[in-house]
Design an enzyme around this catalytic site. Structure first.
Site, PDB file in Angstrom:
ATOM      1  N   LYS A 136     -31.836 -50.224  18.590  1.00 40.81           N
ATOM      2  CA  LYS A 136     -31.177 -49.198  19.406  1.00 40.81           C
ATOM      3  C   LYS A 136     -30.732 -48.050  18.514  1.00 40.81           C
ATOM      4  O   LYS A 136     -30.290 -48.271  17.380  1.00 40.81           O
ATOM      5  CB  LYS A 136     -29.971 -49.835  20.106  1.00 40.81           C
ATOM      6  CG  LYS A 136     -29.250 -48.927  21.094  1.00 40.81           C
ATOM      7  CD  LYS A 136     -28.118 -49.681  21.779  1.00 40.81           C
ATOM      8  CE  LYS A 136     -27.390 -48.851  22.818  1.00 40.81           C
ATOM      9  NZ  LYS A 136     -26.314 -49.618  23.496  1.00 40.81           N
ATOM     10  N   SER A 147     -26.488 -49.462  28.486  1.00 41.12           N
ATOM     11  CA  SER A 147     -27.043 -48.352  27.745  1.00 41.12           C
ATOM     12  C   SER A 147     -28.226 -48.723  26.850  1.00 41.12           C
ATOM     13  O   SER A 147     -28.977 -47.838  26.460  1.00 41.12           O
ATOM     14  CB  SER A 147     -25.941 -47.705  26.906  1.00 41.12           C
ATOM     15  OG  SER A 147     -25.434 -48.630  25.961  1.00 41.12           O
ATOM     16  N   SER A 190     -23.829 -53.559  27.910  1.00 45.12           N
ATOM     17  CA  SER A 190     -25.036 -52.787  27.599  1.00 45.12           C
ATOM     18  C   SER A 190     -26.213 -53.559  27.022  1.00 45.12           C
ATOM     19  O   SER A 190     -27.301 -52.999  26.904  1.00 45.12           O
ATOM     20  CB  SER A 190     -24.697 -51.632  26.669  1.00 45.12           C
ATOM     21  OG  SER A 190     -24.120 -50.598  27.422  1.00 45.12           O
TER      22      SER A 190
END
Ligand code: GLN
Length: 465
Positions: A60, A135, A159
């Site tokens: 990420k 996210s 997330s």
């Protein structure tokens, strides 16, 4: 069969036995990325001249990788290059893994749709008109369609687990302190952990063993204590979370949870209902505390040390103001304002302090439950199809975090496990949560449940619908 279809543990085994080479894995992955990226847009950055070295892992874009861009999905850091490796990344490298690609995310990890990214919106490979969640939506979409084998995400309020559920992946959020946050860009430091998105529980366990542990760069870390691991589901005490504190849950999802409860009972588990009405305060508590911490953490983006700086200004005050106005997106600004508000004189006691004591209350209630049960099962997310909306900023999007935020408020390990497909072919996940620091036991139990279902482990073929 393309090597991208193999799991991380299978590929490591094959590499060890010289049944395949890092070059072959990389070329299979690159081919799959070329096929899927035009539709999914899961990556912000892909390496230009990648070196084949061990197992490729997607990361990420709020986790630092030395000499690589780290944008956090923000204009503020669009050109930022990290000078160091996050501890989790360093540990992966020491164990024969290489970072391949930085995945898309909501700006500074604030959001649940990936629509808050400055760069692009990632699509759900199971149906491209739907959101992959957020996210860590880029990581989940990539693992789901095979453009990544396994990925790191971050989980402040869900997330990792929420996008994993929406994309049909396993999403594991470790206990607070189990994995070093060194190199993870801070959003709400007291709530977040680096987590793992994979296709099987075995893959998450394997990577957890590598990235967890005490780290001198993060004082909140510890070695996980060893707990007795149950030999199977027989005799396990399972609490089914009573969801009447929340708004309605989609029928397919409620069904999946009650089916799981029945199956567990059949396999010898002792199933009871757990009622924690205080959980209805979780979402409000989470958004007050996380925004308060965000307003402080994000004050470092001022145009002085790194990141975006406004081109024109007459004095330093105006430089800060313009830099921050230009560099942050709408949702990030909203949270900074909310956070500054709840921390301001006159409101501190009525909002922030109240949220802090509610957090304590929720943690205590959860701890009490774990005195009598090993695992709490619940939905991960109230819906299996999350559409894109024009205003991705609505209150109902916050409310939908109700099943994931309690684990963050209390620092508990939690895992999202794909169990089935809904009537219209979208993945359905369920959440398992256990007492703090019982990460290994939770993963083992999740593995038994995965096996009971015959293993989900599917690759989405990227459907445009
Ligand atoms: N949806 C939550 C939020 O917007 C969770 C984010 C996260 O876990 N990073 O804050």
């Amino acid at each position: 069969m393309g090597l991208f279809r193999k799991t991380a543990t299978e590929l490591i085994d094959m590499l060890g036995k010289k049944l395949c080479s890092p070059e072959e894995i990389l070329s299979s992955l690159k081919k799959r990325i070329a096929e899927t990226e035009p539709y999914t847009k899961a990556y912000i950055t892909l390496p230009e001249g990648p070196i084949a070295d061990g197992l490729p892992v997607a990361v990420k874009d709020n986790i630092a990788v030395r000499c690589q861009k780290m944008t956090c999905g923000s204009k503020m850091l669009a050109d930022y290059i990290s000078p160091y490796d996050a501890t989790a990344v360093r540990k992966m490298a020491e164990n024969g893994m290489t970072v391949y690609g930085k995945t898309n995310m909501d700006e500074f990890a604030m959001g649940s749709t990936c629509q808050n990214s400055y760069f692009q919106t990632t699509c759900n490979p199971w149906g491209t008109s739907f959101s992959p969640g957020g996210s860590s939506g880029g990581s989940a979409a990539a693992v789901a369609c095979g453009s990544a084998i396994i990925a790191l995400g971050s989980d402040t309020g869900g997330s990792v687990r929420q996008p994993a559920a929406l994309c049909g992946c396993v999403g594991f959020k470790p206990s607070y302190g189990a994995v070093s946050r060194y190199g993870l860009t801070a959003f709400a430091s007291s709530l977040e952990q680096i987590g793992i998105i994979s296709r099987t529980v075995a893959d998450s366990s394997m990577l957890m063993d590598i990235i967890s542990g005490k780290d001198t760069h993060d004082a909140t870390t510890c070695e996980l204590p060893l707990y007795e691991i149950p030999a199977g589901l027989n005799g396990l005490r399972i609490g089914v979370l009573d969801t009447s504190f929340s708004r309605s849950v989609e029928a397919d999802i409620a069904q999946a949870v009650s089916d799981l409860a029945k199956l567990l009972e059949k396999n010898g588990a002792v199933v009871s209902t757990i009622s924690i009405p205080e959980l209805k305060y979780s979402v409000n508590t989470y958004y007050i505390i996380s925004s308060a911490e965000a307003s402080s953490n994000l004050s470092r983006f001022d145009g002085v040390r790194y990141g975006h700086r406004a081109a024109e200004y007459s004095d330093i005050e105006e430089m800060y103001e313009r830099t921050r106005s230009e560099g942050f997106g709408k949702e990030v600004k909203r949270r900074i304002m909310l956070g500054s508000f709840v921390l301001s004189e006159g409101y501190y006691d009525s909002y922030y302090m109240k949220a802090m004591s509610t957090r304590k209350l929720i943690s205590r209630k959860l701890d009490e439950c774990f005195a009598n049960c090993d695992v709490i099962i619940s939905p991960v997310y109230p819906v299996s199809r999350l559409g894109f909306s024009n205003s991705s900023l609505s209150r109902s999007l916050y409310d939908a975090d109700m099943f994931t935020v309690p684990a963050n408020l209390a620092g508990l390990p939690a895992i999202s496990l794909p169990v089935s497909l809904s009537a219209d072919g979208m993945p359905v996940g369920i959440q398992l949560m256990s007492a703090r620091y019982t990460d290994h036991r939770l993963l083992r139990i999740a593995g038994y449940i995965e096996k009971m279902y015959g293993g989900f482990n599917r690759i989405a073929e990227v459907k445009c619908r």
